[in-house]
Design a protein around this motif. Structure first.
Motif, PDB file in Angstrom:
ATOM      1  N   GLY A  83       0.796  -1.226   0.000  1.00 35.94           N
ATOM      2  CA  GLY A  83       0.000   0.000   0.000  1.00 35.94           C
ATOM      3  C   GLY A  83       0.822   1.267   0.000  1.00 35.94           C
ATOM      4  O   GLY A  83       2.056   1.240  -0.018  1.00 35.94           O
ATOM      5  N   ALA A  84       0.108   2.368   0.037  1.00 34.42           N
ATOM      6  CA  ALA A  84       0.747   3.683   0.030  1.00 34.42           C
ATOM      7  C   ALA A  84       1.531   3.901   1.312  1.00 34.42           C
ATOM      8  O   ALA A  84       2.548   4.588   1.333  1.00 34.42           O
ATOM      9  CB  ALA A  84      -0.319   4.762  -0.104  1.00 34.42           C
ATOM     10  N   SER A  85       1.049   3.321   2.401  1.00 34.61           N
ATOM     11  CA  SER A  85       1.632   3.666   3.689  1.00 34.61           C
ATOM     12  C   SER A  85       3.032   3.083   3.888  1.00 34.61           C
ATOM     13  O   SER A  85       3.809   3.638   4.657  1.00 34.61           O
ATOM     14  CB  SER A  85       0.713   3.225   4.821  1.00 34.61           C
ATOM     15  OG  SER A  85       0.533   1.844   4.800  1.00 34.61           O
ATOM     16  N   GLY A  86       3.376   1.987   3.211  1.00 37.28           N
ATOM     17  CA  GLY A  86       4.700   1.377   3.380  1.00 37.28           C
ATOM     18  C   GLY A  86       5.823   2.341   3.041  1.00 37.28           C
ATOM     19  O   GLY A  86       6.670   2.644   3.888  1.00 37.28           O
ATOM     20  N   PRO A  87       5.847   2.843   1.797  1.00 34.88           N
ATOM     21  CA  PRO A  87       6.895   3.805   1.438  1.00 34.88           C
ATOM     22  C   PRO A  87       6.850   5.071   2.302  1.00 34.88           C
ATOM     23  O   PRO A  87       7.898   5.638   2.619  1.00 34.88           O
ATOM     24  CB  PRO A  87       6.582   4.145  -0.024  1.00 34.88           C
ATOM     25  CG  PRO A  87       5.761   3.009  -0.532  1.00 34.88           C
ATOM     26  CD  PRO A  87       5.049   2.423   0.646  1.00 34.88           C
ATOM     27  N   LEU A  88       5.652   5.480   2.706  1.00 35.38           N
ATOM     28  CA  LEU A  88       5.550   6.715   3.503  1.00 35.38           C
ATOM     29  C   LEU A  88       6.135   6.499   4.900  1.00 35.38           C
ATOM     30  O   LEU A  88       6.945   7.299   5.375  1.00 35.38           O
ATOM     31  CB  LEU A  88       4.088   7.166   3.584  1.00 35.38           C
ATOM     32  CG  LEU A  88       3.500   7.636   2.244  1.00 35.38           C
ATOM     33  CD1 LEU A  88       1.975   7.714   2.316  1.00 35.38           C
ATOM     34  CD2 LEU A  88       4.078   8.981   1.813  1.00 35.38           C
ATOM     35  N   TYR A  89       5.746   5.411   5.566  1.00 31.41           N
ATOM     36  CA  TYR A  89       6.322   5.101   6.882  1.00 31.41           C
ATOM     37  C   TYR A  89       7.814   4.814   6.783  1.00 31.41           C
ATOM     38  O   TYR A  89       8.599   5.199   7.646  1.00 31.41           O
ATOM     39  CB  TYR A  89       5.609   3.902   7.517  1.00 31.41           C
ATOM     40  CG  TYR A  89       4.481   4.304   8.427  1.00 31.41           C
ATOM     41  CD1 TYR A  89       4.735   4.781   9.702  1.00 31.41           C
ATOM     42  CD2 TYR A  89       3.166   4.228   8.004  1.00 31.41           C
ATOM     43  CE1 TYR A  89       3.708   5.161  10.539  1.00 31.41           C
ATOM     44  CE2 TYR A  89       2.128   4.609   8.833  1.00 31.41           C
ATOM     45  CZ  TYR A  89       2.405   5.079  10.100  1.00 31.41           C
ATOM     46  OH  TYR A  89       1.387   5.471  10.918  1.00 31.41           O
ATOM     47  N   GLY A  90       8.199   4.094   5.746  1.00 26.85           N
ATOM     48  CA  GLY A  90       9.616   3.765   5.572  1.00 26.85           C
ATOM     49  C   GLY A  90      10.439   5.024   5.406  1.00 26.85           C
ATOM     50  O   GLY A  90      11.508   5.179   6.009  1.00 26.85           O
ATOM     51  N   THR A  91       9.933   5.938   4.599  1.00 28.64           N
ATOM     52  CA  THR A  91      10.615   7.218   4.392  1.00 28.64           C
ATOM     53  C   THR A  91      10.702   7.997   5.697  1.00 28.64           C
ATOM     54  O   THR A  91      11.748   8.561   6.033  1.00 28.64           O
ATOM     55  CB  THR A  91       9.860   8.045   3.328  1.00 28.64           C
ATOM     56  OG1 THR A  91       9.940   7.331   2.100  1.00 28.64           O
ATOM     57  CG2 THR A  91      10.451   9.429   3.161  1.00 28.64           C
ATOM     58  N   ALA A  92       9.619   8.018   6.434  1.00 28.31           N
ATOM     59  CA  ALA A  92       9.607   8.752   7.704  1.00 28.31           C
ATOM     60  C   ALA A  92      10.717   8.234   8.624  1.00 28.31           C
ATOM     61  O   ALA A  92      11.503   9.013   9.173  1.00 28.31           O
ATOM     62  CB  ALA A  92       8.244   8.610   8.377  1.00 28.31           C
ATOM     63  N   LEU A  93      10.798   6.915   8.785  1.00 31.46           N
ATOM     64  CA  LEU A  93      11.788   6.360   9.715  1.00 31.46           C
ATOM     65  C   LEU A  93      13.211   6.513   9.190  1.00 31.46           C
ATOM     66  O   LEU A  93      14.140   6.791   9.943  1.00 31.46           O
ATOM     67  CB  LEU A  93      11.467   4.899  10.016  1.00 31.46           C
ATOM     68  CG  LEU A  93      10.275   4.729  10.966  1.00 31.46           C
ATOM     69  CD1 LEU A  93       9.804   3.280  10.994  1.00 31.46           C
ATOM     70  CD2 LEU A  93      10.634   5.175  12.385  1.00 31.46           C
ATOM     71  N   ARG A  94      13.385   6.337   7.874  1.00 29.70           N
ATOM     72  CA  ARG A  94      14.738   6.491   7.318  1.00 29.70           C
ATOM     73  C   ARG A  94      15.214   7.923   7.432  1.00 29.70           C
ATOM     74  O   ARG A  94      16.365   8.186   7.770  1.00 29.70           O
ATOM     75  CB  ARG A  94      14.780   6.002   5.872  1.00 29.70           C
ATOM     76  CG  ARG A  94      14.818   4.485   5.825  1.00 29.70           C
ATOM     77  CD  ARG A  94      14.930   3.903   4.429  1.00 29.70           C
ATOM     78  NE  ARG A  94      14.646   4.857   3.384  1.00 29.70           N
ATOM     79  CZ  ARG A  94      14.030   4.555   2.250  1.00 29.70           C
ATOM     80  NH1 ARG A  94      13.641   3.326   2.013  1.00 29.70           N
ATOM     81  NH2 ARG A  94      13.832   5.453   1.342  1.00 29.70           N
TER      82      ARG A  94
END
Ligand code: ADP
Ligand code: MG
Length: 216
Positions: A83-94
């Motif tokens: 989903g959309a949230s994977g890249p968004l959460y991943g980006t946030a944490l990275r």
């Protein structure tokens, strides 16, 4: 845990976020079923489970850095969350991890900068603004509340608590909004009257930070 976030603290944050997401996965999925495709809780549960699995072993934690821990968690989330949230959460944490750099401990100001970096990363990737009924509606007020608390002299735990409180209020405020980004935007005016699932999960992740930094 005191007024600094070290690698153990960062790992504790990810673990506790995973617990809160897992405990609320059904609710998040129900929220997403109302205005999306009903996978958000499941997506994020899988992502945070992968993030926990990617954490360094307990014995290695004292020798590593909180920034590295968050980057590893973010990578795992990107690779395992649909989903959309994977890249968004991943980006946030990275981005948060990158902002912490190579320091062995992050103080309250550094954690605030990391939160702001996470917000900037999510906005760059998703192009959403406040009011679009997305996770930004939780993350932006959280970063602002953290910054204000810090300016008022608060330490890490109190700043994190202010951020979590603001994220929860921000998530609640998405109910009357019409979605302008993501899958929910396809519903147009019918997206109003529902809590945004990504804003709800963002509030959980920030509550996890407040909980672990508030531990004695
Ligand atoms: P999908 O919509 O692909 O099924 P999820 O259900 O896992 O993905 O996540 C949906 C959540 O993602 C939304 O509730 C919203 O908070 C967030 N989201 C979607 N698009 C964006 C965006 N462009 N910017 C910020 N957050 C977004
Ligand atoms: Mg979905």
């Amino acid at each position: 845990m005191g007024e600094h976030l070290d690698a153990q603290g960062a790992a504790a944050w990810i673990r506790h976020a995973a617990e809160l997401v897992s405990a609320d996965a059904e609710r998040l999925t129900r929220l997403d079923a109302a205005i999306g495709d009903g996978d958000h809780g499941h997506n994020l549960d899988r992502g945070f489970t992968a993030a926990v699995a990617a954490l360094p072993d307990e014995a290695e934690l004292p020798g590593t850095r909180p920034g590295k821990v968050l980057i590893a968690a973010g990578r795992a989330i990107v690779s395992k969350t649909g989903g959309a949230s994977g890249p968004l959460y991943g980006t946030a944490l990275r981005r948060a991890g990158k902002a912490l750099g190579d320091a062995s401990e992050a103080d309250a100001a550094a954690v605030g900068d990391a939160l702001k970096a996470a917000l900037d990363g999510v906005q760059e990737l998703g192009q959403a603004n406040e009011g679009d009924k997305t996770m930004i509606d939780a993350l932006a007020p959280a970063a602002a509340a953290y910054r204000d608390a810090l300016a008022g002299g608060a330490g890490l735990a109190a700043c994190a608590r202010a951020a979590a409180d603001a994220a929860e209020a921000g998530a609640d405020a998405t109910v009357p909004m019409q979605a302008r980004k993501g899958r929910a935007s396809y519903l147009g005016p019918r997206s109003t009257g529902h809590l945004d699932p990504g804003a709800a999960s963002t509030a959980l992740v920030l509550r996890a930070l407040a909980d672990v930094t508030g531990r004695e």
